[in-house]
Design a protein around this motif. Sequence first.
Motif, PDB file in Angstrom:
ATOM      1  N   THR A 219       0.855  -1.184   0.000  1.00 33.71           N
ATOM      2  CA  THR A 219       0.000   0.000   0.000  1.00 33.71           C
ATOM      3  C   THR A 219       0.893   1.237   0.000  1.00 33.71           C
ATOM      4  N   GLN A 220       0.658   2.117  -0.945  1.00 28.61           N
ATOM      5  CA  GLN A 220       1.481   3.322  -1.087  1.00 28.61           C
ATOM      6  C   GLN A 220       2.969   2.970  -1.126  1.00 28.61           C
ATOM      7  N   GLY A 221       3.276   1.895  -1.840  1.00 25.86           N
ATOM      8  CA  GLY A 221       4.673   1.522  -2.071  1.00 25.86           C
ATOM      9  C   GLY A 221       5.351   0.779  -0.942  1.00 25.86           C
ATOM     10  N   GLU A 222       4.611   0.517   0.152  1.00 25.78           N
ATOM     11  CA  GLU A 222       5.250  -0.131   1.299  1.00 25.78           C
ATOM     12  C   GLU A 222       4.504  -1.384   1.746  1.00 25.78           C
ATOM     13  N   LEU A 223       5.210  -2.266   2.467  1.00 22.21           N
ATOM     14  CA  LEU A 223       4.581  -3.441   3.076  1.00 22.21           C
ATOM     15  C   LEU A 223       3.524  -2.961   4.065  1.00 22.21           C
ATOM     16  N   ASP A 224       2.285  -3.418   3.879  1.00 22.34           N
ATOM     17  CA  ASP A 224       1.189  -2.974   4.747  1.00 22.34           C
ATOM     18  C   ASP A 224       1.046  -3.955   5.919  1.00 22.34           C
ATOM     19  N   LEU A 225       2.026  -3.870   6.834  1.00 22.02           N
ATOM     20  CA  LEU A 225       2.090  -4.760   7.993  1.00 22.02           C
ATOM     21  C   LEU A 225       1.681  -4.011   9.258  1.00 22.02           C
ATOM     22  N   GLY A 226       1.171  -4.741  10.238  1.00 20.04           N
ATOM     23  CA  GLY A 226       0.914  -4.160  11.549  1.00 20.04           C
ATOM     24  C   GLY A 226       2.227  -3.852  12.259  1.00 20.04           C
ATOM     25  N   PRO A 227       2.145  -3.099  13.372  1.00 24.92           N
ATOM     26  CA  PRO A 227       3.355  -2.589  14.047  1.00 24.92           C
ATOM     27  C   PRO A 227       4.309  -3.682  14.520  1.00 24.92           C
ATOM     28  N   TRP A 228       3.795  -4.868  14.859  1.00 23.62           N
ATOM     29  CA  TRP A 228       4.662  -5.912  15.409  1.00 23.62           C
ATOM     30  C   TRP A 228       4.906  -7.034  14.416  1.00 23.62           C
ATOM     31  N   GLN A 229       4.381  -6.905  13.219  1.00 22.41           N
ATOM     32  CA  GLN A 229       4.513  -8.012  12.263  1.00 22.41           C
ATOM     33  C   GLN A 229       5.865  -7.996  11.558  1.00 22.41           C
ATOM     34  N   GLN A 230       6.588  -9.100  11.707  1.00 18.88           N
ATOM     35  CA  GLN A 230       7.869  -9.287  11.029  1.00 18.88           C
ATOM     36  C   GLN A 230       7.799 -10.598  10.255  1.00 18.88           C
ATOM     37  N   VAL A 231       8.486 -10.636   9.122  1.00 20.18           N
ATOM     38  CA  VAL A 231       8.494 -11.830   8.276  1.00 20.18           C
ATOM     39  C   VAL A 231       9.713 -12.693   8.626  1.00 20.18           C
ATOM     40  N   PHE A 232       9.484 -13.990   8.814  1.00 21.42           N
ATOM     41  CA  PHE A 232      10.567 -14.910   9.147  1.00 21.42           C
ATOM     42  C   PHE A 232      10.631 -16.078   8.169  1.00 21.42           C
ATOM     43  N   TYR A 233      11.852 -16.499   7.906  1.00 19.81           N
ATOM     44  CA  TYR A 233      12.127 -17.783   7.268  1.00 19.81           C
ATOM     45  C   TYR A 233      12.507 -18.755   8.382  1.00 19.81           C
ATOM     46  N   ALA A 234      11.769 -19.859   8.494  1.00 17.57           N
ATOM     47  CA  ALA A 234      12.042 -20.859   9.535  1.00 17.57           C
ATOM     48  C   ALA A 234      12.595 -22.102   8.873  1.00 17.57           C
ATOM     49  N   GLU A 235      13.868 -22.352   9.118  1.00 19.31           N
ATOM     50  CA  GLU A 235      14.553 -23.514   8.541  1.00 19.31           C
ATOM     51  C   GLU A 235      14.449 -24.682   9.521  1.00 19.31           C
ATOM     52  N   PHE A 236      14.003 -25.842   9.015  1.00 14.63           N
ATOM     53  CA  PHE A 236      13.890 -27.024   9.874  1.00 14.63           C
ATOM     54  C   PHE A 236      14.831 -28.149   9.438  1.00 14.63           C
ATOM     55  N   ASP A 237      15.506 -27.967   8.328  1.00 11.72           N
ATOM     56  CA  ASP A 237      16.454 -28.987   7.873  1.00 11.72           C
ATOM     57  C   ASP A 237      17.516 -28.308   7.009  1.00 11.72           C
ATOM     58  N   GLY A 238      18.359 -27.521   7.665  1.00  8.11           N
ATOM     59  CA  GLY A 238      19.269 -26.621   6.965  1.00  8.11           C
ATOM     60  C   GLY A 238      20.641 -27.187   6.698  1.00  8.11           C
ATOM     61  N   ARG A 239      21.609 -26.309   6.736  1.00  2.75           N
ATOM     62  CA  ARG A 239      23.016 -26.645   6.424  1.00  2.75           C
ATOM     63  C   ARG A 239      23.164 -27.064   4.972  1.00  2.75           C
ATOM     64  N   ARG A 240      22.252 -26.533   4.119  1.00  2.17           N
ATOM     65  CA  ARG A 240      22.376 -26.724   2.664  1.00  2.17           C
ATOM     66  C   ARG A 240      21.682 -25.540   2.012  1.00  2.17           C
ATOM     67  N   ARG A 241      21.940 -25.301   0.735  1.00  2.00           N
ATOM     68  CA  ARG A 241      21.389 -24.137   0.062  1.00  2.00           C
ATOM     69  C   ARG A 241      19.899 -24.342  -0.207  1.00  2.00           C
ATOM     70  N   LYS A 242      19.090 -23.375   0.231  1.00  2.00           N
ATOM     71  CA  LYS A 242      17.651 -23.444   0.018  1.00  2.00           C
ATOM     72  C   LYS A 242      17.141 -22.061  -0.379  1.00  2.00           C
ATOM     73  N   ARG A 243      15.926 -22.045  -0.958  1.00  2.00           N
ATOM     74  CA  ARG A 243      15.445 -20.814  -1.572  1.00  2.00           C
ATOM     75  C   ARG A 243      14.050 -20.406  -1.120  1.00  2.00           C
ATOM     76  N   VAL A 244      13.805 -19.118  -1.171  1.00  2.00           N
ATOM     77  CA  VAL A 244      12.466 -18.544  -1.020  1.00  2.00           C
ATOM     78  C   VAL A 244      12.197 -17.713  -2.263  1.00  2.00           C
ATOM     79  N   VAL A 245      11.015 -17.879  -2.854  1.00  2.00           N
ATOM     80  CA  VAL A 245      10.646 -17.049  -4.003  1.00  2.00           C
ATOM     81  C   VAL A 245       9.868 -15.828  -3.504  1.00  2.00           C
ATOM     82  N   LEU A 246      10.221 -14.681  -4.071  1.00  2.00           N
ATOM     83  CA  LEU A 246       9.490 -13.427  -3.854  1.00  2.00           C
ATOM     84  C   LEU A 246       8.826 -13.060  -5.167  1.00  2.00           C
ATOM     85  N   LYS A 247       7.539 -12.835  -5.135  1.00  2.00           N
ATOM     86  CA  LYS A 247       6.857 -12.418  -6.367  1.00  2.00           C
ATOM     87  C   LYS A 247       5.869 -11.314  -6.026  1.00  2.00           C
TER      88      LYS A 247
END
Lengths: 136, 136, 136
Positions: B104-132
Amino acid sequence: MKVATDYLWFQTAEREQFVRITDEVARFVADSGIQEGFVLISAMHITAAVYVNDWEEGLIEDIREWLDRLAPKRDYRHHRTGEDNGEAHLKNLIMHHQVLIPITQGELDLGPWQQVFYAEFDGRRRKRVVLKAMGV
Amino acid sequence: MKVATDYLWFQTAEREQFVRITDEVARFVADSGIQEGFVLISAMHITAAVYVNDWEEGLIEDIREWLDRLAPKRDYRHHRTGEDNGEAHLKNLIMHHQVLIPITQGELDLGPWQQVFYAEFDGRRRKRVVLKAMGV
Amino acid sequence: MKVATDYLWFQTAEREQFVRITDEVARFVADSGIQEGFVLISAMHITAAVYVNDWEEGLIEDIREWLDRLAPKRDYRHHRTGEDNGEAHLKNLIMHHQVLIPITQGELDLGPWQQVFYAEFDGRRRKRVVLKAMGV
């Protein structure tokens, strides 16, 4: 901009049954002619889920057993209405009823192991999933 | 209409690790030039999640302990394939692998405490997240 | 292409309370004039959920009891910050904070029993849900 809509119908033989639908979704996207955008795959029922995970029979059995532990069959208040599917509603909530897949260069932008599944928790009747794609 | 696509790469030091990615997503949206629309943040793996919640270390530890209770390490059928990450698949399913954030108006329309997290459960290797992102 | 944005405000009387919002979402979509597209309904807080399921009081009580079992009140690490709502964060994660509904022929493309709910887990204060629709 292009928008396309379709519906997948299911009537599973078992009350609980998991059905891989990646190919149906990919075909729908190809037919839409959309090169860049999103496709939503969303169960239209409250006792079924749509999720993305592994196409491996052992894991699918693990998921089913695990759901039975988290949402066991029991005498739910909901059953006073004559229904017997309380646990199916709860499984729908854990698994979520929809996924949104990016379309990139005309194809589903999925990771190498990601497959789309329809998870039926109260089947043996006709049920639907809506497919809706939007993009350019 | 504008569409933008990018990928975030991860290789965590720990098998299980939570990484805040709000700033990376915000930068991607700013670069896209989209003022009004949506951005999808979606793990491309079946043993990792993307979620929105609090940036507070105590709570993150609470979430990890709680996931260990709901999806404990045990001898899953899936392990007959040679894998040892059954519980990581189940954690992916509880936490869900994607979120869609309004722009909204060029910015992420998040609430004051909302943060985005990547939660890895089987890491130590290269993995990806797609942004679209798609919008005007 | 059309984009529309609005916010629903809530201040529940109870700490935990479920509110049906299907009609508010349908009105927002009608006002947007969008015939084909998507509408996102997303909680802007990390202790509330937005979900789709049945409008049946017994089931809603079942869901609340079930969430109390999966995410019980206890002495969470998060409480060292002065908060007392650890379980509300975990319930947000199980239930997910958002749904995306297809708009088809100007209407919410929902199944016959699908209703949209706002689930408050730490209320008695002003909180928001963002509605964002995009389409043609």
